[in-house]
Design an enzyme around this catalytic site. Structure first.
Site, PDB file in Angstrom:
ATOM      1  N   ARG A 235       0.861  -1.176   0.000  1.00  0.00           N
ATOM      2  CA  ARG A 235       0.000   0.000   0.000  1.00  0.00           C
ATOM      3  C   ARG A 235       0.901   1.232   0.000  1.00  0.00           C
ATOM      4  NH1 ARG A 235      -3.372  -2.833  -1.582  1.00  0.00           N
ATOM      5  NH2 ARG A 235      -5.404  -3.311  -0.678  1.00  0.00           N
ATOM      6  N   GLU A 264      -2.978   7.555  -3.951  1.00  0.00           N
ATOM      7  CA  GLU A 264      -3.422   6.897  -5.173  1.00  0.00           C
ATOM      8  C   GLU A 264      -4.813   7.363  -5.603  1.00  0.00           C
ATOM      9  OE1 GLU A 264      -2.142   2.817  -4.949  1.00  0.00           O
ATOM     10  OE2 GLU A 264      -3.831   2.221  -6.209  1.00  0.00           O
ATOM     11  N   HIS A 282      -0.816   0.016  -9.954  1.00  0.00           N
ATOM     12  CA  HIS A 282      -1.446  -0.956  -9.050  1.00  0.00           C
ATOM     13  C   HIS A 282      -1.860  -2.231  -9.796  1.00  0.00           C
ATOM     14  CE1 HIS A 282      -3.681  -1.181  -4.930  1.00  0.00           C
ATOM     15  NE2 HIS A 282      -3.303  -2.386  -5.332  1.00  0.00           N
TER      16      HIS A 282
HETATM   17  C1  DGY Z   1      -5.293  -6.219  -2.850  1.00  0.00           C
HETATM   18  O1  DGY Z   1      -5.825  -7.311  -3.103  1.00  0.00           O
HETATM   19  O2  DGY Z   1      -5.245  -5.770  -1.715  1.00  0.00           O
HETATM   20  C2  DGY Z   1      -4.716  -5.480  -3.997  1.00  0.00           C
HETATM   21  O3  DGY Z   1      -4.017  -4.366  -3.638  1.00  0.00           O
HETATM   22  C3  DGY Z   1      -5.745  -5.198  -5.040  1.00  0.00           C
HETATM   23  O4  DGY Z   1      -5.361  -6.050  -6.071  1.00  0.00           O
END
Ligand code: DGY
Length: 329
Positions: A235, A264, A282
């Site tokens: 993240r 983001e 992402h």
């Molecule tokens: C998740 O699954 O947490 C990802 O960041 C989205 O694909």
């Protein structure tokens, strides 16, 4: 027949399965719903299928008391206020396991791209600036014998460790609650600060929690050896992006490869102009089969709750006390 609010178009056949037994109310194609649009979509619904970009907070849950389950199409659940869901007696589910290998593959792609200057080289060729092979041209660093530091030794962290070991890397890892016997030749550090000076490449695989927000800040970036690389497919908020830009600017870091951003989809203005960074939108879990499997699992979670059964991958269970299982990726 129950009403299921879905905030986006979804790949695969999961939605068809859902629509065969329940009414599906979908946000129209386009940008993610605003808070008001999300509340309107979820009003009167029995279940909510959400993405990481949908903020599910106490106000939304209070406005939609009929919702029994929030099924996030992601392993991370930082977009959902888990305490509010628990207090509202709502199940929260995620999609673990099915995205582990795809995300670990993509982490290696980022790692290789930044250390071998792949994206920079691609730009040179496209610009018509490639003038021929030279022994000293655009040199990167090899992975063999280098140390990879992994923050978060959950499913994805371990899958990255397996790949790094196959590339001949030595793996160090920090996890505040390491899995019992990771079964891999990994050196565990109980202190993140003690691990950072030992690594050539740092890769992040921890969930976003209050304790991990800006975990990698200016002080910790300075603990990395000069010439280290940073890879982040977890993240964006785990890294202080301004501090990262400063560390790149003064040449302390050799490069960074990012799949996620602090605000983001905005990207810090100090990043796109740099040749020593690789920036992805992402894409960690973005393979056709993985995304279809994530949707399938989210729909299985919805169908189970609506049928009065326990969902396969709960993070918050109505009536439980204390934290759910959303603290591992
Ligand atoms: C998740 O699954 O947490 C990802 O960041 C989205 O694909």
């Amino acid at each position: 027949m129950a009403v299921v609010a879905v905030t986006s178009e979804l790949p695969g056949t999961g939605l068809e399965r859902l629509a065969a037994v329940h009414e599906v109310r979908r946000h129209p194609r386009g940008s993610p719903p605003s808070a008001a649009e999300l509340a309107a979509l979820a009003a009167g619904a029995d279940a909510l299928v959400t993405l990481v970009s949908d903020r599910v907070d106490a106000a939304l849950l209070a406005a939609c008391p009929s919702v029994r389950v929030v099924a996030n199409v992601a392993v991370g659940v930082n977009n959902v206020d888990l305490e509010a869901a628990r207090a509202a007696g709502v199940w929260v589910t995620n999609t673990p396991d099915v995205l582990t290998e795809a995300t670990a593959d993509f982490t290696m792609a980022l790692l290789l791209a930044v250390t071998r200057r792949l994206v920079e080289g691609d730009r040179v060729v496209r610009a018509g600036a490639f003038t021929g092979w030279r022994p000293d041209y655009m040199l990167g660093v090899g992975l063999q014998g280098r140390v990879l530091g992994i923050v978060g030794l959950g499913r994805i962290g371990r899958a990255v460790a397996r790949r790094a070991l196959a590339f001949g890397m030595t793996v160090h890892a920090h996890d505040p609650a390491p899995p019992a016997g990771p079964g891999l030749p990994v050196t565990l550090f109980s202190s993140l600060d003690a691990m950072l000076p030992t690594v050539d490449v740092l890769t992040l695989h921890c969930p976003l929690l209050p304790a991990t927000r800006r975990l990698i800040d200016a002080r910790r970036l300075a603990l990395l050896p000069r010439g280290a690389y940073l890879v982040n497919a977890s993240r964006g908020e785990v890294v202080d992006e301004a501090a990262l830009v400063a560390a790149l600017e003064r040449g302390h870091l050799a490069g960074a490869a990012l799949d996620v951003y602090e605000r983001e989809p905005e990207v810090h203005p100090g990043l796109p102009g740099r040749d020593d960074v690789v920036l992805a939108p992402h894409l960690g879990s973005a393979t056709r089969e993985t995304r279809a499997a994530m949707v399938d699992l989210a729909i299985d979670n919805v169908l189970a709750v609506l049928a009065g059964r326990r969902p396969p991958t709960p993070v918050v269970e109505p009536g439980e006390r204390g934290p759910g299982t959303g603290d591992r990726e």
